[in-house]
Write a protein that holds these residues in place. Structure first.
Motif, PDB file in Angstrom:
ATOM      1  N   ILE A 100     -50.211 126.486  42.092  1.00 23.32           N
ATOM      2  CA  ILE A 100     -51.177 127.475  42.596  1.00 23.32           C
ATOM      3  C   ILE A 100     -51.182 128.699  41.684  1.00 23.32           C
ATOM      4  O   ILE A 100     -52.248 129.223  41.332  1.00 23.32           O
ATOM      5  CB  ILE A 100     -50.828 127.870  44.049  1.00 23.32           C
ATOM      6  N   ALA A 101     -49.998 129.156  41.282  1.00 25.62           N
ATOM      7  CA  ALA A 101     -49.895 130.331  40.416  1.00 25.62           C
ATOM      8  C   ALA A 101     -50.607 130.102  39.088  1.00 25.62           C
ATOM      9  O   ALA A 101     -51.314 130.984  38.584  1.00 25.62           O
ATOM     10  CB  ALA A 101     -48.423 130.675  40.182  1.00 25.62           C
ATOM     11  N   LYS A 102     -50.432 128.932  38.534  1.00 22.89           N
ATOM     12  CA  LYS A 102     -51.067 128.627  37.244  1.00 22.89           C
ATOM     13  C   LYS A 102     -52.588 128.589  37.383  1.00 22.89           C
ATOM     14  O   LYS A 102     -53.328 129.063  36.518  1.00 22.89           O
ATOM     15  CB  LYS A 102     -50.546 127.292  36.722  1.00 22.89           C
ATOM     16  N   ARG A 103     -53.059 128.038  38.493  1.00 20.67           N
ATOM     17  CA  ARG A 103     -54.495 127.831  38.694  1.00 20.67           C
ATOM     18  C   ARG A 103     -55.246 129.137  38.946  1.00 20.67           C
ATOM     19  O   ARG A 103     -56.410 129.270  38.570  1.00 20.67           O
ATOM     20  CB  ARG A 103     -54.689 126.872  39.874  1.00 20.67           C
ATOM     21  N   PHE A 104     -54.587 130.109  39.562  1.00 23.85           N
ATOM     22  CA  PHE A 104     -55.292 131.320  40.005  1.00 23.85           C
ATOM     23  C   PHE A 104     -54.769 132.584  39.341  1.00 23.85           C
ATOM     24  O   PHE A 104     -54.744 133.651  39.962  1.00 23.85           O
ATOM     25  CB  PHE A 104     -55.227 131.430  41.529  1.00 23.85           C
ATOM     26  N   ASP A 105     -54.381 132.499  38.069  1.00 21.04           N
ATOM     27  CA  ASP A 105     -53.972 133.686  37.331  1.00 21.04           C
ATOM     28  C   ASP A 105     -55.209 134.495  36.933  1.00 21.04           C
ATOM     29  O   ASP A 105     -56.256 133.937  36.600  1.00 21.04           O
ATOM     30  CB  ASP A 105     -53.179 133.298  36.091  1.00 21.04           C
ATOM     31  N   SER A 106     -55.089 135.824  36.938  1.00 25.52           N
ATOM     32  CA  SER A 106     -56.255 136.690  36.766  1.00 25.52           C
ATOM     33  C   SER A 106     -56.887 136.611  35.381  1.00 25.52           C
ATOM     34  O   SER A 106     -58.081 136.875  35.236  1.00 25.52           O
ATOM     35  CB  SER A 106     -55.887 138.143  37.073  1.00 25.52           C
ATOM     36  N   SER A 107     -56.129 136.252  34.361  1.00 24.58           N
ATOM     37  CA  SER A 107     -56.727 136.162  33.023  1.00 24.58           C
ATOM     38  C   SER A 107     -57.819 135.099  32.987  1.00 24.58           C
ATOM     39  O   SER A 107     -58.883 135.294  32.391  1.00 24.58           O
ATOM     40  CB  SER A 107     -55.656 135.868  31.972  1.00 24.58           C
ATOM     41  N   ALA A 108     -57.574 133.979  33.664  1.00 27.42           N
ATOM     42  CA  ALA A 108     -58.583 132.922  33.737  1.00 27.42           C
ATOM     43  C   ALA A 108     -59.768 133.368  34.588  1.00 27.42           C
ATOM     44  O   ALA A 108     -60.928 133.087  34.260  1.00 27.42           O
ATOM     45  CB  ALA A 108     -57.967 131.647  34.316  1.00 27.42           C
TER      46      ALA A 108
END
Length: 340
Positions: free
Chosen positions: A319-327
């Motif tokens: 979840i953390a990887k999918r919803f990081d703000s840079s993306a």
């Protein structure tokens, strides 16, 4: 690259939460995406400005925001954090004025050049039920690095919160309102007196909050091993994520809650209610409870079963990887440029 693509976009971010009530997810979502955009060299961003802008991005739905929605110049983008059902169990008397609220939301969203829904289910409701065709999905995101921490930082956070190293700590986060179901954590705390529970949040809208007096009485009924913090600054919330071992959100209705992203950033196993709003966001990575009683069973399982706990931590990492703000910021800028 064309000159058009090279041009630095001037963005005016509009949020009434800058000068009204904070301590809720819409304010957090606005702060996170604004901070992410400020890190970019291709964006010149100010908040609640009246300067001529390429993009006027509106985060809240009040009259101040509406004045910016209809002002001359600039493409208007509206973030759809709420749908009509979001009012129920949040604001006093919502079941009576929900139809009016729906009319206002529909009117507001249809004025925009682009509406950004915070989940696939919200987008579906806007397009198919509210006839807002200019809708795309932009999931809420956060700067996950802000919540990563070392073992030493965890120890320090626990010391600040008067916790022992061997305490098992469960936390929830959000406004204290009927749909969030704080009562589930109260029930769990009574059943598990050796576990420490925190609910980070309060009733920011005071007497306007749904069932305000009942919620106050519920807080008073909490056992000694459950602490309800009340509304605290966003910066102070991090200590609770760092100190905790497990995150639980028993809410009956959500769209794309920021607190789940914060828990994922902190690497906490996450227990959520199995509701359709999570089908395209957290399902498969969060641990899902189908019933109220199952929340208690899953808390007990994860505190005792190291294998189940480790598996849930891996899910939180996804979840953390999918919803990081840079993306999220990258995708948002693509939306901005598509309008210019």
């Amino acid at each position: 690259m064309s000159k058009k693509a090279d041009k630095k976009l001037i963005v005016d971010m509009i949020s009434e939460s800058e000068f009204t009530v904070q301590g809720h997810g819409v304010h957090t979502a606005y702060k996170e995406i604004t901070d992410a955009l400020r890190k970019r060299k291709d964006i010149d961003i100010e908040v609640n400005s009246k300067r001529p802008s390429d993009i006027i991005h509106i985060q809240t739905m009040g009259l101040y925001s509406f004045r910016h929605l209809i002002r001359k110049g600039g493409k208007k983008v509206v973030s759809a954090h709420i749908v009509p059902d979001s009012f129920i169990g949040s604001i006093k008397g919502a079941k009576y004025w929900k139809p009016l609220g729906r009319m206002w939301l529909k009117f507001f969203y249809k004025k925009a050049d682009l509406v950004l829904a915070c989940s696939g289910m919200v987008a579906d409701e806007l397009i198919n039920d509210m006839n807002v065709p200019k809708t795309k999905v932009l999931y809420n995101t956060i700067d996950m690095s802000r919540y990563r921490h070392s073992a030493a930082e965890k120890k320090l956070a626990r010391k600040k919160l008067d916790l022992k190293d061997n305490d098992f700590v469960v936390m929830g986060n959000g406004q204290v309102q009927p749909r969030k179901r704080l009562d589930i954590l109260i029930k769990a705390a009574k059943k598990m007196p050796d576990v420490k529970f925190f609910w980070v949040g309060g009733i920011p809208f005071k007497n306007l909050g749904a069932d305000y007096h009942a919620m106050q009485n519920m807080i008073k009924s909490a056992p000694d091993n459950l602490t309800v913090t009340g509304v605290i600054p966003l910066e102070a919330v991090k200590d609770y994520y760092v100190a905790a071992d497990l995150f639980v959100l028993p809410a009956m209705q959500e769209n794309h809650p920021m607190c789940v992203l914060e828990a994922a950033g902190a690497g906490l196993p996450i227990i959520l209610r199995d509701i359709p709003q999570y089908d395209d966001t957290f399902k498969g990575d969060a641990v899902m409870a189908k019933t109220d009683d199952e929340f208690l069973d899953l808390i007990d399982l994860l505190r005792k079963d190291k294998k189940a706990y480790s598996k849930a931590c891996l899910g939180a990492g996804k979840i953390a990887k999918r919803f990081d703000s840079s993306a999220g910021a990258e995708r948002l800028v693509e939306f901005y440029r598509s309008l210019i």
